[in-house]
Structure formats: C-alpha cells, structure tokens
Write an enzyme that holds these catalytic residues in place. Structure first.
Site, PDB file in Angstrom:
ATOM      1  N   ASP A  46      21.806 -23.675  12.280  1.00  9.45           N
ATOM      2  CA  ASP A  46      22.339 -24.227  13.520  1.00  9.45           C
ATOM      3  C   ASP A  46      22.017 -23.214  14.616  1.00  9.45           C
ATOM      4  O   ASP A  46      22.603 -22.136  14.664  1.00  9.45           O
ATOM      5  CB  ASP A  46      23.848 -24.439  13.405  1.00  9.45           C
ATOM      6  N   GLU A 101      18.385 -27.725  13.408  1.00 13.37           N
ATOM      7  CA  GLU A 101      18.809 -28.815  14.283  1.00 13.37           C
ATOM      8  C   GLU A 101      18.009 -28.809  15.580  1.00 13.37           C
ATOM      9  O   GLU A 101      17.780 -27.749  16.163  1.00 13.37           O
ATOM     10  CB  GLU A 101      20.297 -28.709  14.586  1.00 13.37           C
ATOM     11  N   ASP A 139      29.855 -23.248  13.357  1.00 14.12           N
ATOM     12  CA  ASP A 139      28.398 -23.093  13.331  1.00 14.12           C
ATOM     13  C   ASP A 139      27.872 -23.061  11.897  1.00 14.12           C
ATOM     14  O   ASP A 139      26.811 -23.616  11.602  1.00 14.12           O
ATOM     15  CB  ASP A 139      27.985 -21.816  14.071  1.00 14.12           C
TER      16      ASP A 139
END
Length: 173
Positions: free
Chosen positions: A7, A67, A140
């Site tokens: 992330d 991502e 996260d």
C-alpha cells in the site's frame, strides 16, 4: 506463490506477505515502513528505497502487487504518494520481482465481493480470509494484505489461462 502486497505512501507504506494457492491464502507477515515527518521528501524517498529493498531481500516474494493511486480530494497528498509509489515500483523492478497493479475497486471486489465496500468491510474480510484473531493494524498494513489477497485470487484463478495453460495437458485436435 509468495505475494508481497504494498500500500504505497510516503509517511507510512503498508506491506503484507501471503502464500497463495488455488484453495487458500495464508498469512506470512505484515507491517509498515515509516518515514519521519519533517525530513525532506528526497530523504524520505531514499529511506523507502532502502527499507523496501531490504524487505524484498528478506522475504523473496515471487510476485508483488501494488495499489494504483486514486485521487479524490487532496491532490497535494496524492502527488507525494505518487513519488513514494514510483520508488516502490522501481525497487520491485530492481529486485526482478514481477509487479501487478490493482485499483481500490478491484481490491474491494476481490476481498469483500463488492467494489463499493467500505474500509471496515474490507478489513473484516481480510481478517476472516487470513484466519487472523484480530483485524490487522495499522490500516496501511491491512490494505497491503487486501492487495496481496486480491492478487492471490487473480493469479491462482482457474480463469487465469496465462499461468495454467499447458498445451500437453489438453487434446487440441
């Protein structure tokens, strides 16, 4: 297959390592890389580079999933995250690890079954799918695990013919 989900960020970068097979996804490790506030951006990016390089050497994932960025309200924050994401993509490439990218909607769809799922639903499903006692923290790291699950489901799918097609296995007359 060992998958490292990431992330992206600058202050906090989530990571999650899973082992994926057709039948299941197993948790191996998760956590965050952090950089201190107040340091110049270039210093923070250098630290991300070094820490991620060490993570890749330690865990030796087969593939990585990151991502994609989604800009909603704060473009300034988005630009900083984009810098961090660039460093992440570079280090994964340097390590020779194939990298795959997923939108937030794709991650939500893969983990919660609905592309419009809220953060809490995704975190609870991540906990359930990985058979964890508690919801993974911080957020996260939970997001990184969800990204890894998303890729695990995609990469080990029966529909993923790029990975499973063996011409000697089928009668193609």
């Amino acid at each position: 297959m060992r998958i490292l989900g990431i992330d992206p960020g600058v202050a906090t970068i989530g990571f999650g390592l899973v082992e994926a097979s057709r039948a299941c996804v197993k948790l191996l490790q998760y956590g965050v890389i952090t950089t201190p506030a107040g340091l110049p951006l270039s210093t923070r990016l250098h630290q991300i580079s070094q820490d991620l390089s060490q993570l890749l050497q330690t865990f030796r994932p087969d593939e990585a999933a990151v991502e994609e960025l989604f800009f909603s309200k704060n473009i300034t924050t988005g630009i900083a995250v984009a810098h961090g994401r660039g460093v992440i993509l570079l280090e994964v490439e340097r390590a020779g690890v194939p990298v795959y990218e997923y939108t937030p909607m794709q991650v939500k769809q893969a983990v919660a079954g609905y592309g419009g799922a809220d953060k809490r639903q995704v975190m609870l499903m991540t906990q359930r799918l990985l058979k964890m006692k508690d919801v993974p923290r911080p957020d996260d790291a939970a997001d990184a695990l969800a990204i890894a699950i998303c890729h695990g489901r995609s990469a080990t799918s029966l529909l993923n013919t790029e990975r499973i097609f063996d011409p000697n296995r089928y009668d193609t007359r």
